[in-house]
Design an enzyme around this catalytic site. Structure first.
Site, PDB file in Angstrom:
ATOM      1  N   ARG A 149       7.243  26.191  77.422  1.00 42.86           N
ATOM      2  CA  ARG A 149       8.444  26.796  76.827  1.00 42.86           C
ATOM      3  C   ARG A 149       8.150  28.074  76.057  1.00 42.86           C
ATOM      4  O   ARG A 149       7.075  28.251  75.498  1.00 42.86           O
ATOM      5  CB  ARG A 149       9.073  25.719  75.960  1.00 42.86           C
ATOM      6  CG  ARG A 149       9.482  26.033  74.583  1.00 42.86           C
ATOM      7  CD  ARG A 149      10.415  24.944  74.070  1.00 42.86           C
ATOM      8  NE  ARG A 149       9.759  24.123  73.064  1.00 42.86           N
ATOM      9  CZ  ARG A 149      10.432  23.452  72.137  1.00 42.86           C
ATOM     10  NH1 ARG A 149      11.741  23.448  72.116  1.00 42.86           N
ATOM     11  NH2 ARG A 149       9.781  22.750  71.243  1.00 42.86           N
TER      12      ARG A 149
ATOM     13  N   ASP B 141       5.290  16.313  68.452  1.00 38.21           N
ATOM     14  CA  ASP B 141       5.925  17.642  68.369  1.00 38.21           C
ATOM     15  C   ASP B 141       5.128  18.582  69.266  1.00 38.21           C
ATOM     16  O   ASP B 141       4.461  18.115  70.193  1.00 38.21           O
ATOM     17  CB  ASP B 141       6.016  18.105  66.899  1.00 38.21           C
ATOM     18  CG  ASP B 141       7.157  19.094  66.671  1.00 38.21           C
ATOM     19  OD1 ASP B 141       7.233  20.082  67.409  1.00 38.21           O
ATOM     20  OD2 ASP B 141       7.975  18.879  65.754  1.00 38.21           O
ATOM     21  N   ASP B 142       5.180  19.890  69.006  1.00 42.59           N
ATOM     22  CA  ASP B 142       4.503  20.822  69.907  1.00 42.59           C
ATOM     23  C   ASP B 142       3.014  20.514  70.045  1.00 42.59           C
ATOM     24  O   ASP B 142       2.343  20.183  69.069  1.00 42.59           O
ATOM     25  CB  ASP B 142       4.652  22.260  69.381  1.00 42.59           C
ATOM     26  CG  ASP B 142       6.097  22.728  69.378  1.00 42.59           C
ATOM     27  OD1 ASP B 142       6.854  22.311  70.268  1.00 42.59           O
ATOM     28  OD2 ASP B 142       6.465  23.502  68.478  1.00 42.59           O
TER      29      ASP B 142
ATOM     30  N   HIS C 128       6.400  17.668  72.340  1.00 42.31           N
ATOM     31  CA  HIS C 128       7.433  18.611  72.763  1.00 42.31           C
ATOM     32  C   HIS C 128       6.904  19.666  73.730  1.00 42.31           C
ATOM     33  O   HIS C 128       7.587  20.637  74.019  1.00 42.31           O
ATOM     34  CB  HIS C 128       8.064  19.298  71.547  1.00 42.31           C
ATOM     35  CG  HIS C 128       8.831  18.353  70.662  1.00 42.31           C
ATOM     36  ND1 HIS C 128       9.389  18.737  69.472  1.00 42.31           N
ATOM     37  CD2 HIS C 128       9.119  17.039  70.813  1.00 42.31           C
ATOM     38  CE1 HIS C 128      10.004  17.693  68.916  1.00 42.31           C
ATOM     39  NE2 HIS C 128       9.845  16.653  69.706  1.00 42.31           N
TER      40      HIS C 128
ATOM     41  N   LYS D  97      10.420  30.202  73.109  1.00 41.43           N
ATOM     42  CA  LYS D  97      11.695  30.302  72.389  1.00 41.43           C
ATOM     43  C   LYS D  97      11.625  31.432  71.378  1.00 41.43           C
ATOM     44  O   LYS D  97      10.713  31.531  70.571  1.00 41.43           O
ATOM     45  CB  LYS D  97      12.088  28.971  71.740  1.00 41.43           C
ATOM     46  CG  LYS D  97      11.063  28.338  70.855  1.00 41.43           C
ATOM     47  CD  LYS D  97      11.569  26.990  70.295  1.00 41.43           C
ATOM     48  CE  LYS D  97      10.548  26.385  69.347  1.00 41.43           C
ATOM     49  NZ  LYS D  97      10.916  25.094  68.779  1.00 41.43           N
TER      50      LYS D  97
ATOM     51  N   ASP E 151       2.890  18.611  65.015  1.00 42.59           N
ATOM     52  CA  ASP E 151       2.372  19.704  65.849  1.00 42.59           C
ATOM     53  C   ASP E 151       0.844  19.648  65.891  1.00 42.59           C
ATOM     54  O   ASP E 151       0.208  19.516  64.848  1.00 42.59           O
ATOM     55  CB  ASP E 151       2.706  21.081  65.255  1.00 42.59           C
ATOM     56  CG  ASP E 151       4.184  21.364  65.104  1.00 42.59           C
ATOM     57  OD1 ASP E 151       4.964  20.419  64.935  1.00 42.59           O
ATOM     58  OD2 ASP E 151       4.539  22.550  65.138  1.00 42.59           O
TER      59      ASP E 151
END
Ligand SMILES: *[C@@H]1O[C@H](CO)[C@@H](O)[C@H](O)[C@H]1NC(C)=O
Ligand SMILES: *[C@@H]1O[C@H](CO)[C@@H](O)[C@H](O)[C@H]1NC(C)=O
Length: 365
Positions: free
Chosen positions: A259, A204-205, A226, A261, A183
């Site tokens: 995104r 990742d993010d 991501h 979540k 991340d």
């Protein structure tokens, strides 16, 4: 204590201060070589600290916590870290009105290839986190170049009014080298955070906001990871995210574009969120994905309404989705007051299992 020891103490004090009788501090102190033992005295006596061509010993944190207000820290040359399995962080910074700068050509290298095993933070080797900014207030981090992070890069926690500007995070070697959970920016319990003009190559993010308010993510480029994420939100000590603006960013070659979540069965709230002027290129799984069914072990398939998503603007999101991917996925409950317009994604498929889209919002799967 004999007189010689007293004399020695005075000499030491005099060597740290330009004038031991005043509270003035020395002009610039430089930390270089392969020891960080001088760091605590440097932090006490200098408000301008240069960290130059330093090899930080394995298992030690380059500890820049408790800096005096107004301190400038400049990274220059190449900074390396010895390899050891531990939790890190490799660098930790706190203080108020701190300016962290990178001199031209600086490289801060985390030794990732020695740790990467495809398992990230979920197993395998213990991997040190890279850069902890906790209680770093009214401060700026700019012009630094970070390479080869073992796992998560920036952890921004309990910070107020922090700007990160023109930072490079290059974990691209981890794409084929087993990099995972790298991340770039994890933000929690923070307010007035601006991250701009950064380039991120990771796995990742690019951004993950778990909690906080007034967070601006602008003019950033994210590749290989991501995507740009709010969440997961829920199940932590603080579960409120309010006023996040993601604007003028590009996400390329990533699993997701943008995104949100929220955690299945949890409580909290996500409100006043804007994603605007976003370019997506070659997205693998989901271009835009908003879901309220997140669990650590995957998506539940049904959303709960304990962390409602309110006042969500998605405007002018363009780009390309890979053939196996979905353009837009929305699976939420209790959401309200959304305003979506100018979504123009090509490639991929539409998702068939969307639900909970507020009526009149302009959002569609
Ligand atoms: C935020 O921090 C910057 C940099 O230290 C400072 O110039 C500015 O006044 C701060 N803003 C607020 C609202 O405190
Ligand atoms: C939605 O946003 C558009 C601009 O993109 C604006 O013209 C419109 O009034 C907004 N609608 C609502 C209901 O806020």
């Amino acid at each position: 204590m004999n007189s010689l020891a007293i004399f020695g103490t005075i000499l030491l004090a005099a060597s740290c201060l330009s004038n031991p009788l005043s509270r003035e501090t020395r002009a610039t102190c430089t930390l270089t070589g392969s020891s960080i033992n001088d760091l605590s005295s440097i932090k006490q006596s200098c408000k301008s600290i240069t960290i130059q061509n330093l090899n930080v010993p394995a298992g030690q944190t380059l500890d820049l916590t408790g800096l005096k207000s107004g301190t400038t820290v400049t990274f220059s040359g190449t900074i390396n870290f010895g390899v050891k399995e531990w939790e890190g962080p490799l660098i930790s910074i706190s203080g108020s009105q701190i300016a962290v700068n990178g001199a031209s050509g600086n490289k801060i290298v985390g030794g990732g290839p020695s740790y990467w095993d495809g398992q990230g933070g979920n197993g395998g080797k213990d991997k040190p986190k890279f850069f902890r900014a906790a209680r770093l207030d009214h401060s700026v981090i700019r012009n630094i170049n970070i390479y080869d992070s073992p796992v998560h890069v920036f952890s921004i926690n309990r910070c107020q009014n922090l700007t990160v500007d023109n930072v490079l995070i290059d974990d691209s070697k981890g794409d084929s080298g087993g990099g995972h959970n790298t991340d770039a920016f994890d933000v929690g319990r923070s307010s007035q955070i601006t991250i701009k003009n950064t380039r991120v190559y990771n796995q990742d993010d690019c951004l993950a906001v778990n909690s906080g308010t007034d967070i601006y993510f602008e003019n950033n480029y994210c590749s290989g990871g991501h995507g740009i994420s709010i969440g997961s939100v829920g199940g932590r000590d603080d579960n409120v995210v309010r006023n996040v603006v993601v604007r003028n960013c590009e996400v390329a070659n990533s699993d997701n574009g943008i995104r949100i979540k929220t955690v299945y069965g949890a409580t909290g709230s996500v409100s006043d969120i804007t994603f605007q002027d976003i370019t997506l290129t070659n997205i693998n799984k989901y271009g835009v994905t908003i879901r309220g069914d997140y669990t650590n072990s995957g998506s539940k398939g049904t959303a709960t309404d304990g962390v409602p998503i309110r006042n969500l603007v998605v405007r002018n999101v363009r780009g390309t989705i890979k053939s196996g991917g979905r353009r837009v996925m929305i699976l939420v409950k209790g959401a309200s007051n959304w305003n979506w317009s100018g979504i123009s994604l090509s490639g991929g498929k539409s998702a068939s299992d969307c639900s909970g889209i507020p009526s009149g919002s302009g959002a569609q799967c």
